[in-house]
Design a protein around this motif. Sequence first.
Motif, PDB file in Angstrom:
ATOM      1  N   PHE A  41       0.840  -1.202   0.000  1.00 47.87           N
ATOM      2  CA  PHE A  41       0.000   0.000   0.000  1.00 47.87           C
ATOM      3  C   PHE A  41       0.871   1.246   0.000  1.00 47.87           C
ATOM      4  CE2 PHE A  41      -2.020   3.516   2.146  1.00 47.87           C
ATOM      5  CZ  PHE A  41      -3.302   3.544   1.626  1.00 47.87           C
ATOM      6  N   MET A  42       1.878   1.279   0.870  1.00 47.15           N
ATOM      7  CA  MET A  42       2.748   2.445   0.949  1.00 47.15           C
ATOM      8  C   MET A  42       3.502   2.649  -0.355  1.00 47.15           C
ATOM      9  SD  MET A  42       2.059   3.551   3.974  1.00 47.15           S
ATOM     10  CE  MET A  42       3.323   4.633   4.629  1.00 47.15           C
ATOM     11  N   SER A  43       3.974   1.556  -0.942  1.00 50.30           N
ATOM     12  CA  SER A  43       4.730   1.645  -2.191  1.00 50.30           C
ATOM     13  C   SER A  43       3.862   2.176  -3.325  1.00 50.30           C
ATOM     14  CB  SER A  43       5.286   0.266  -2.550  1.00 50.30           C
ATOM     15  OG  SER A  43       6.012   0.314  -3.754  1.00 50.30           O
ATOM     16  N   VAL A  91       3.911   8.199  -4.109  1.00 49.17           N
ATOM     17  CA  VAL A  91       3.975   9.436  -4.907  1.00 49.17           C
ATOM     18  C   VAL A  91       2.961  10.451  -4.385  1.00 49.17           C
ATOM     19  CG1 VAL A  91       3.573  10.440  -7.184  1.00 49.17           C
ATOM     20  CG2 VAL A  91       4.873   8.320  -6.975  1.00 49.17           C
ATOM     21  N   ASP A  92       1.772   9.972  -4.024  1.00 48.88           N
ATOM     22  CA  ASP A  92       0.740  10.866  -3.484  1.00 48.88           C
ATOM     23  C   ASP A  92       0.995  11.192  -2.023  1.00 48.88           C
ATOM     24  OD1 ASP A  92      -0.692  10.974  -5.898  1.00 48.88           O
ATOM     25  OD2 ASP A  92      -1.776   9.137  -5.419  1.00 48.88           O
ATOM     26  N   LEU A  93       1.393  10.200  -1.230  1.00 46.01           N
ATOM     27  CA  LEU A  93       1.600  10.422   0.200  1.00 46.01           C
ATOM     28  C   LEU A  93       2.668  11.468   0.469  1.00 46.01           C
ATOM     29  CD1 LEU A  93       1.458   6.729   1.490  1.00 46.01           C
ATOM     30  CD2 LEU A  93      -0.225   8.522   1.933  1.00 46.01           C
ATOM     31  N   GLN A  94       3.737  11.454  -0.324  1.00 48.95           N
ATOM     32  CA  GLN A  94       4.831  12.388  -0.065  1.00 48.95           C
ATOM     33  C   GLN A  94       4.468  13.832  -0.418  1.00 48.95           C
ATOM     34  OE1 GLN A  94       8.062  10.808  -2.308  1.00 48.95           O
ATOM     35  NE2 GLN A  94       7.240  11.415  -4.297  1.00 48.95           N
ATOM     36  N   GLN A  95       3.315  14.020  -1.065  1.00 47.12           N
ATOM     37  CA  GLN A  95       2.844  15.371  -1.335  1.00 47.12           C
ATOM     38  C   GLN A  95       2.122  15.985  -0.130  1.00 47.12           C
ATOM     39  OE1 GLN A  95       3.739  16.756  -4.279  1.00 47.12           O
ATOM     40  NE2 GLN A  95       4.720  14.753  -4.632  1.00 47.12           N
ATOM     41  N   THR A 137      -8.562   4.424   3.478  1.00 44.41           N
ATOM     42  CA  THR A 137      -7.355   4.536   4.296  1.00 44.41           C
ATOM     43  C   THR A 137      -6.504   5.715   3.846  1.00 44.41           C
ATOM     44  OG1 THR A 137      -7.335   2.162   4.786  1.00 44.41           O
ATOM     45  CG2 THR A 137      -5.251   3.349   5.055  1.00 44.41           C
ATOM     46  N   MET A 138      -6.439   5.954   2.536  1.00 39.96           N
ATOM     47  CA  MET A 138      -5.735   7.141   2.033  1.00 39.96           C
ATOM     48  C   MET A 138      -6.380   8.414   2.566  1.00 39.96           C
ATOM     49  SD  MET A 138      -2.982   7.004   0.165  1.00 39.96           S
ATOM     50  CE  MET A 138      -3.015   8.430  -0.924  1.00 39.96           C
ATOM     51  N   VAL A 139      -7.707   8.437   2.621  1.00 39.06           N
ATOM     52  CA  VAL A 139      -8.417   9.615   3.148  1.00 39.06           C
ATOM     53  C   VAL A 139      -8.086   9.803   4.627  1.00 39.06           C
ATOM     54  CG1 VAL A 139     -10.674  10.675   3.530  1.00 39.06           C
ATOM     55  CG2 VAL A 139     -10.277   9.332   1.466  1.00 39.06           C
ATOM     56  N   ILE A 140      -8.017   8.700   5.369  1.00 38.04           N
ATOM     57  CA  ILE A 140      -7.681   8.778   6.797  1.00 38.04           C
ATOM     58  C   ILE A 140      -6.273   9.342   6.998  1.00 38.04           C
ATOM     59  CG2 ILE A 140      -7.199   7.383   8.849  1.00 38.04           C
ATOM     60  CD1 ILE A 140      -9.486   5.520   7.877  1.00 38.04           C
ATOM     61  N   ILE A 141      -5.315   8.828   6.234  1.00 37.95           N
ATOM     62  CA  ILE A 141      -3.936   9.323   6.352  1.00 37.95           C
ATOM     63  C   ILE A 141      -3.875  10.808   6.018  1.00 37.95           C
ATOM     64  CG2 ILE A 141      -1.599   9.162   5.404  1.00 37.95           C
ATOM     65  CD1 ILE A 141      -2.088   6.171   5.018  1.00 37.95           C
ATOM     66  N   SER A 142      -4.574  11.204   4.963  1.00 35.68           N
ATOM     67  CA  SER A 142      -4.598  12.610   4.580  1.00 35.68           C
ATOM     68  C   SER A 142      -5.197  13.470   5.688  1.00 35.68           C
ATOM     69  CB  SER A 142      -5.409  12.786   3.287  1.00 35.68           C
ATOM     70  OG  SER A 142      -5.487  14.146   2.919  1.00 35.68           O
ATOM     71  N   ALA A 143      -6.281  12.992   6.306  1.00 32.91           N
ATOM     72  CA  ALA A 143      -6.922  13.742   7.392  1.00 32.91           C
ATOM     73  C   ALA A 143      -5.993  13.884   8.594  1.00 32.91           C
ATOM     74  CB  ALA A 143      -8.217  13.044   7.799  1.00 32.91           C
TER      75      ALA A 143
END
Length: 300
Positions: free
Chosen positions: A99-101, A105-109, A169-175
């Motif tokens: 998931f992280m891999s 690209v999006d997470l590091q933004q 889960t991406m939405v949760i991390i972003s929040a």
Amino acid sequence: MNLKKLPKHEHYYHTHADFFKNNLDLTRVFLMPDYEIGMHEQEFYEINLITKGKGIHYLGESHIQAKKGDVFIIPPNHSHGYVGGAGFDVFHVIISDAFMSKNMVDLQQLPSFFTLFGAEPLMRGKTQTSLNLSLSESSFNSVIALLMSVSEYTSETDPFECLNRNSLTMVIISALCEAYQKQVNPSRQIMPEDQSFMQSISYIHEYFYKKITINDLAEIAHLSRTAYINKFKSICKMPPSTYITKLRVDSAMNMLTNTGLSISEIAYRTGFYDSSHFIKIFEGLIKTTPQEYRNLKNKS
């Protein structure tokens, strides 16, 4: 309750295979009521949100008070545990390397991502003030609503449920990153020296694949080179150069498992001089060659 040392849990080490069943099944979300557990590790990221009660959170040799609204990121291969028990409830989000891999690209933004997932866990419990995320009431309610929604998707095989769970889960991390970026609490003011040192660790996590000098890091931390190295060893239990190498190898292991990139391309993307240098360092730390490691992971 304020124990100096928490004993190991009987199931000390959790692997990806304990939770994730296929290439779409990349995340898990569940609530653990009346939570208490001895020290244990896992080979994936974990997010813990305290939803009720008070307890003590342990990470490595450090421990801090844990209360409703506190969020703790647990990086892979970091020993952790809780003293809590009756009335101490913890929502868990576990996140596979794949998931992280796939989403890096999006997470590091996301502003604060490398601080929240990289620097803060290293410094947790080792500073005069708490550095972890503590959600405001409005943020807490928003994140709880997201967690309740994603926890309804429990299938390990249904592609719709797996993809919905991963997307939420991406939405949760972003929040959480947004909440950390905005976190302002006069009673928890971060000491300037802690803030600048944390920024230097965040810099390592963001740019480990580039050339990083100790002088660069010392300048970010507003310390002399010697003082920086000494403080880094005190907090991270290793020199900064060793920590950078470990991050590069960890990233390479992720790529070997979750991508089809060549050994030379992985060496380039993780900051090694060339494939020969990469293989030598990798084999020295992991006790096997990158190709042998990839073959082993492909069989499992």
